[in-house]
Write a protein that holds these residues in place. Structure first.
Motif, PDB file in Angstrom:
ATOM      1  N   GLY A 623      -9.402 -19.717 -11.480  1.00  0.00           N
ATOM      2  CA  GLY A 623     -10.272 -19.108 -10.628  1.00  0.00           C
ATOM      3  C   GLY A 623     -11.615 -20.029 -10.923  1.00  0.00           C
ATOM      4  O   GLY A 623     -12.728 -19.684 -10.163  1.00  0.00           O
ATOM      5  N   ASN A 624     -11.540 -20.800 -11.747  1.00  0.00           N
ATOM      6  CA  ASN A 624     -12.927 -21.590 -12.178  1.00  0.00           C
ATOM      7  C   ASN A 624     -13.540 -22.012 -10.746  1.00  0.00           C
ATOM      8  O   ASN A 624     -12.737 -22.678 -10.011  1.00  0.00           O
ATOM      9  CB  ASN A 624     -12.555 -22.931 -12.938  1.00  0.00           C
ATOM     10  N   TYR A 625     -14.718 -21.854 -10.442  1.00  0.00           N
ATOM     11  CA  TYR A 625     -15.532 -22.364  -9.330  1.00  0.00           C
ATOM     12  C   TYR A 625     -15.023 -21.959  -8.056  1.00  0.00           C
ATOM     13  O   TYR A 625     -15.033 -22.596  -7.029  1.00  0.00           O
ATOM     14  CB  TYR A 625     -15.483 -23.871  -9.501  1.00  0.00           C
ATOM     15  N   THR A 626     -14.610 -20.809  -8.104  1.00  0.00           N
ATOM     16  CA  THR A 626     -14.125 -19.978  -6.772  1.00  0.00           C
ATOM     17  C   THR A 626     -14.807 -18.651  -6.765  1.00  0.00           C
ATOM     18  O   THR A 626     -15.336 -18.139  -7.799  1.00  0.00           O
ATOM     19  CB  THR A 626     -12.460 -19.885  -6.803  1.00  0.00           C
ATOM     20  N   SER A 627     -14.951 -17.982  -5.651  1.00  0.00           N
ATOM     21  CA  SER A 627     -15.593 -16.906  -5.382  1.00  0.00           C
ATOM     22  C   SER A 627     -14.781 -15.706  -6.020  1.00  0.00           C
ATOM     23  O   SER A 627     -13.971 -15.151  -5.270  1.00  0.00           O
ATOM     24  CB  SER A 627     -15.886 -16.731  -3.858  1.00  0.00           C
ATOM     25  N   HIS A 628     -15.177 -15.237  -7.036  1.00  0.00           N
ATOM     26  CA  HIS A 628     -14.518 -14.062  -7.685  1.00  0.00           C
ATOM     27  C   HIS A 628     -15.242 -13.386  -8.750  1.00  0.00           C
ATOM     28  O   HIS A 628     -16.351 -14.078  -9.087  1.00  0.00           O
ATOM     29  CB  HIS A 628     -12.878 -14.470  -7.953  1.00  0.00           C
ATOM     30  N   TYR A 629     -14.878 -12.458  -9.193  1.00  0.00           N
ATOM     31  CA  TYR A 629     -15.201 -11.791 -10.657  1.00  0.00           C
ATOM     32  C   TYR A 629     -14.096 -11.897 -11.484  1.00  0.00           C
ATOM     33  O   TYR A 629     -13.079 -11.684 -11.430  1.00  0.00           O
ATOM     34  CB  TYR A 629     -15.637 -10.383 -10.280  1.00  0.00           C
ATOM     35  N   PHE A 630     -14.581 -12.625 -12.782  1.00  0.00           N
ATOM     36  CA  PHE A 630     -13.721 -13.096 -13.652  1.00  0.00           C
ATOM     37  C   PHE A 630     -13.193 -11.731 -14.588  1.00  0.00           C
ATOM     38  O   PHE A 630     -12.251 -11.762 -15.460  1.00  0.00           O
ATOM     39  CB  PHE A 630     -14.130 -14.185 -14.448  1.00  0.00           C
ATOM     40  N   GLU A 631     -13.882 -10.636 -14.861  1.00  0.00           N
ATOM     41  CA  GLU A 631     -13.496  -9.730 -15.639  1.00  0.00           C
ATOM     42  C   GLU A 631     -12.272  -8.752 -15.216  1.00  0.00           C
ATOM     43  O   GLU A 631     -11.570  -8.034 -15.979  1.00  0.00           O
ATOM     44  CB  GLU A 631     -14.684  -8.468 -15.778  1.00  0.00           C
ATOM     45  N   GLU A 632     -11.961  -8.833 -13.884  1.00  0.00           N
ATOM     46  CA  GLU A 632     -10.965  -8.026 -13.284  1.00  0.00           C
ATOM     47  C   GLU A 632     -10.324  -8.690 -11.852  1.00  0.00           C
ATOM     48  O   GLU A 632     -10.883  -9.570 -11.359  1.00  0.00           O
ATOM     49  CB  GLU A 632     -11.306  -6.547 -12.937  1.00  0.00           C
ATOM     50  N   PRO A 633      -9.109  -8.300 -11.725  1.00  0.00           N
ATOM     51  CA  PRO A 633      -8.394  -8.938 -10.381  1.00  0.00           C
ATOM     52  C   PRO A 633      -9.446  -8.720  -9.430  1.00  0.00           C
ATOM     53  O   PRO A 633      -9.956  -7.844  -8.932  1.00  0.00           O
ATOM     54  CB  PRO A 633      -7.089  -8.210 -10.514  1.00  0.00           C
ATOM     55  N   THR A 634      -9.368  -9.824  -8.493  1.00  0.00           N
ATOM     56  CA  THR A 634      -9.848 -10.155  -7.287  1.00  0.00           C
ATOM     57  C   THR A 634      -9.275  -9.241  -6.175  1.00  0.00           C
ATOM     58  O   THR A 634      -8.047  -8.863  -6.199  1.00  0.00           O
ATOM     59  CB  THR A 634     -10.329 -11.303  -6.858  1.00  0.00           C
ATOM     60  N   GLY A 635     -10.256  -8.475  -5.242  1.00  0.00           N
ATOM     61  CA  GLY A 635      -9.656  -7.564  -4.297  1.00  0.00           C
ATOM     62  C   GLY A 635      -9.717  -6.255  -4.701  1.00  0.00           C
ATOM     63  O   GLY A 635      -9.811  -5.680  -5.690  1.00  0.00           O
ATOM     64  N   PRO A 636      -9.296  -5.504  -3.521  1.00  0.00           N
ATOM     65  CA  PRO A 636      -9.403  -3.779  -3.884  1.00  0.00           C
ATOM     66  C   PRO A 636      -8.278  -3.308  -4.573  1.00  0.00           C
ATOM     67  O   PRO A 636      -7.290  -4.054  -4.884  1.00  0.00           O
ATOM     68  CB  PRO A 636      -9.400  -3.493  -2.479  1.00  0.00           C
ATOM     69  N   LEU A 637      -8.406  -2.080  -5.276  1.00  0.00           N
ATOM     70  CA  LEU A 637      -7.397  -1.417  -5.818  1.00  0.00           C
ATOM     71  C   LEU A 637      -6.289  -1.150  -4.973  1.00  0.00           C
ATOM     72  O   LEU A 637      -5.107  -1.164  -5.068  1.00  0.00           O
ATOM     73  CB  LEU A 637      -7.885  -0.139  -6.755  1.00  0.00           C
TER      74      LEU A 637
END
Length: 763
Positions: A623-637
């Protein structure tokens, strides 16, 4: 002689003509009739037609009758019975020009019969089912003497913190536009003049669902490109469907309040879209221009609103108070007043009120003896619509459907709460006529199984929250705290659970928690209920969660710990029966989410058709240097369009009729759908399109069509969608709708994430 005059005489009103100088021969010529009427009106009478007043809240009944007889009121709202409305119409017809008044109300998801909240209606993904709710609503509302509904509410909502998320149809421009069109047509029927139709006033124009931070009444700052591409289409669909009214939003748009926004109301709505109906301010919005900081005083507030194109002033005295002076000073031309009056009179004409002012009020002798009589409800339709609105989110090891045997423990503060079943804006629905989940399960079980019941917890133990939720219901509080301690209530629920074979827990929000002015900073189920759920989980018994709510909630715990999860929203009058039908397998759930459910409040906004970025996150890669939040999986539940069934469906790869498409042609995209499970069921096949390269950044995908399909076990059906140039159009940087040549990808699936792709080229 027209029935207008006959009914007036029967009501004891002298109606020799609508103004002595207006020939009755003009009655069937709308433009000529209205022009003749305006010519005879004094300035005071004209301004009177621009006032929309609520009886009781804005004006006592006695004063209302005096004002109507003087010709100082154009319409009223919040009176919802024929005996209440008849004297007011009679008073209006005693005015000099005998211009009838119209009666309006917020009939959003039912009138006396309450259907699922709008999010629930959207979850059906079935336009015919949604139309049923609108048509029944119109029949019931018109039978109570109402002429207009302040609905549908078509604000796109991508921030579930916003309390009014419950009133809308979700996050997607295409789905919401299709529902907007459907609801307008259902309310207005073959004609808004029909006795069983009501005029639709679409709201809230515009962009109200995009308020910053999801905080009600807040500002909206948005690029024109995003407006036209994502947020304006549903309003346009409602206008194109013939909506007779438009309610102006309370928010500001790029620094200009909607009620003072001439670009919005004149340039866009009337010039570009060709709207010919009446515009209504929201409650008190004109005086609020002072607090917005764009008007120095009440005079300037009235000036800004009338200049911007607000025809009727709701619950506001400023038009009556300030417009005469503004005309006298020349700041407002009489032609501007006449234009607004023309729209008001035109709406009344289209409602059929000049031909028959008592068209929906009828005769006193025909009034229902009991306005809340059981035979005035449409329970069959409400139950069928509600069943289709329920979304199955989890079903581990086929926990559902439940067996009608053994012992079932039903717990939770929403298990037996009739008022909460109805949800927000429940019009004239009567709580005691609602079927709760407890009653629905008792009816479903009969003597076949034992049902144990325990409340288990309060909706919330937060004193501040309880006080807030009860503020508007001080005479009859909706959120009532039990006399026992939280520990005692949980102990009782656990004792019931330990005796049972399975636990059904009804938890979520009270209806007031998802309402106007009920914005939240958290999407968590209240702590009191979470403590109950944790205690129930420790029993080791199968745990089925029935979630009742008006917005997406944080369901991480539910997903990780419950054996089955039903998203029921607020299901309305027949909700208890509908949920029980699903719980016991009498109905196979087919609902799909019209809005994404985020993993946490920190992910907001989470919506499926987001714009592409230069550094996208790719699942399974670093995920480094990509558009995401690092604390939890990206995308909806749970993604947009998601929903399970008690059976399983298999969908084939996509077959295209051609790999190229010409501008004057189209292609067909087909899949084979098969029911590979053991039960008959329905699912929604969804078509998305991705524009690979364009002159502006395009979304990762966009919904363009859908089809609800019911199949028996083993049954196979080919589902074909036609794709043409209209489906490929978007708004470019010059705000033009274009379809640019190049590569496109068709995606077909059963939700927005599980899709099968195929590519073609637009020549």
């Amino acid at each position: 002689m027209k029935r207008l005059y006959l009914l007036g005489l029967m009501a004891g009103v002298s109606l020799h003509s609508i103004a002595a100088q207006t020939p009755s021969s003009l009655l069937d010529d709308k433009p000529a009739f209205i022009a003749s009427l305006i010519e005879q009106m004094t300035l005071e009478e004209k301004i009177g037609q621009l006032r929309l007043i609520s009886i009781g809240g804005d004006m006592p009944r006695e004063r209302m009758l005096e004002e109507l007889q003087a010709g100082h009121i154009g319409g009223t709202f919040n009176t919802v019975t024929r005996p209440d409305n008849r004297p007011m119409q009679e008073a209006a017809l005693r005015s000099r020009l005998k211009i009838p008044v119209f009666f309006a109300y917020d009939v959003v998801h039912g009138h006396r019969t309450i259907f699922p909240i709008s999010l629930g209606l959207a979850s059906t993904w079935d336009l015919a089912t949604i139309a049923t709710s609108g048509r029944v609503s119109a029949i019931e509302a018109s039978a109570d003497g109402l002429d207009m509904t302040f609905a549908p509410m078509v604000d796109i909502s991508r921030d579930p913190r916003w309390g009014r998320t419950s009133e809308g149809f979700g996050e997607d421009p295409y789905l919401v536009s299709e529902i907007a069109r459907t609801m307008v047509q259902a309310y207005q029927g073959k004609s808004p003049a029909a006795a069983d139709s009501v005029t639709a006033s679409v709201k809230h124009f515009a962009l109200y669902g995009a308020v910053e931070g999801g905080r009600d009444y807040n500002v909206v700052d948005m690029s024109p490109l995003r407006m036209h591409q994502d947020y304006l289409p549903p309003y346009r669909a409602a206008v194109d469907a013939g909506a007779g009214g438009v309610m102006v939003a309370l928010n500001s748009i790029n620094g200009v309040p909607a009620s003072a926004n001439s670009w919005l109301l004149k340039d866009l709505l009337r010039r570009d879209w060709g709207f010919e109906g009446v515009t209504l301010s929201d409650h008190g919005a004109i005086s609020e221009l002072i607090r917005h900081g764009v008007a120095r005083d009440e005079r300037e507030a009235a000036l800004l609103a009338i200049k911007a194109g607000v025809d009727m002033s709701m619950a506001d005295s400023l038009y009556q108070q300030e417009l005469p002076g503004l005309v006298a000073s020349g700041d407002v031309e009489i032609g501007e007043i006449d234009k607004a009056v023309r729209e008001v009179l035109g709406a009344k004409y289209d409602m059929g009120l000049f031909h028959d002012p008592f068209r929906r009020i009828g005769l006193a002798q025909d009034d229902p003896k009991d306005r809340n009589a059981e035979n005035r409800l449409h329970r069959k339709e409400a139950r069928e619509v509600a069943r289709q609105s329920i979304v199955l989110l989890e079903n581990r090891d086929r926990t559902l459907p439940l067996k009608r045997s053994g012992t079932i423990a039903l717990v939770g503060p929403l298990a037996d709460s009739p008022v909460d079943m109805m949800g927000s804006w429940s019009a004239s629905g009567v709580a005691k006529q609602s079927v709760t989940l407890r009653q629905g399960m008792l009816d479903a079980l009969g003597n076949k199984a034992k049902l144990l019941h325990a409340v288990g917890a309060n909706i919330t133990d937060d004193k501040h929250m309880v006080e807030y939720l009860n503020f508007l219901n001080w005479d009859s509080p909706e959120v009532v705290q039990g006399p026992r301690s939280p520990a005692e209530m949980i102990a009782e629920a656990v004792a019931a659970a330990e005796q049972a074979d399975v636990i059904v827990a009804a938890v979520g929000e009270s209806r007031g928690m998802s309402h106007e002015s009920s914005s939240r900073t958290s999407l968590q189920i209240p702590a009191s209920q979470k403590a109950l759920l944790r205690a129930l989980k420790k029993t080791g018994k199968p745990l089925v969660l029935v979630i009742m709510n008006g917005r997406p909630l944080d369901l991480n715990w539910a997903r990780n710990n419950a054996d089955a999860v039903l998203e029921t929203w607020f299901t309305g009058t027949e909700g208890g029966h509908a949920i029980s039908d699903v719980l016991f397998g009498d109905y196979n759930p087919s609902g799909k989410l019209p809005i994404s459910i985020p993993r946490s409040v920190g992910q907001i906004p989470t919506y499926y058709n987001h714009l592409r970025v230069g550094r996208p996150y790719v699942e399974g890669k670093p995920g480094n240097y990509t558009s995401h939040y690092f604390e939890e999986p990206t995308g909806p539940l749970y993604p947009f369009g998601y929903g399970l069934s008690y059976t399983d469906f298999d969908i084939s790869d996509v077959r295209l009729s051609s790999s190229t498409m010409t501008r004057d042609g189209g292609i067909e995209a087909s899949v084979t759908l098969k029911n590979v499970g053991q039960r008959e069921g329905a699912t929604v096949v969804q078509l998305y399109i991705r524009d690979e390269v364009a002159s502006v950044i395009r979304p990762v995908k966009e919904l363009k069509d859908f089809r609800k399909v019911s199949l028996k076990p083993g049954e196979v059906r080919e589902v074909t969608f036609r794709v043409d140039e209209d489906d490929l159009e978007f708004v470019n940087a010059q705000l033009q709708r274009v379809a640019e040549p190049g590569a496109f990808e068709v995606q077909i699936g059963l939700d927005s994430q599980r899709v099968k792709p195929a590519k073609f080229t637009l020549l």
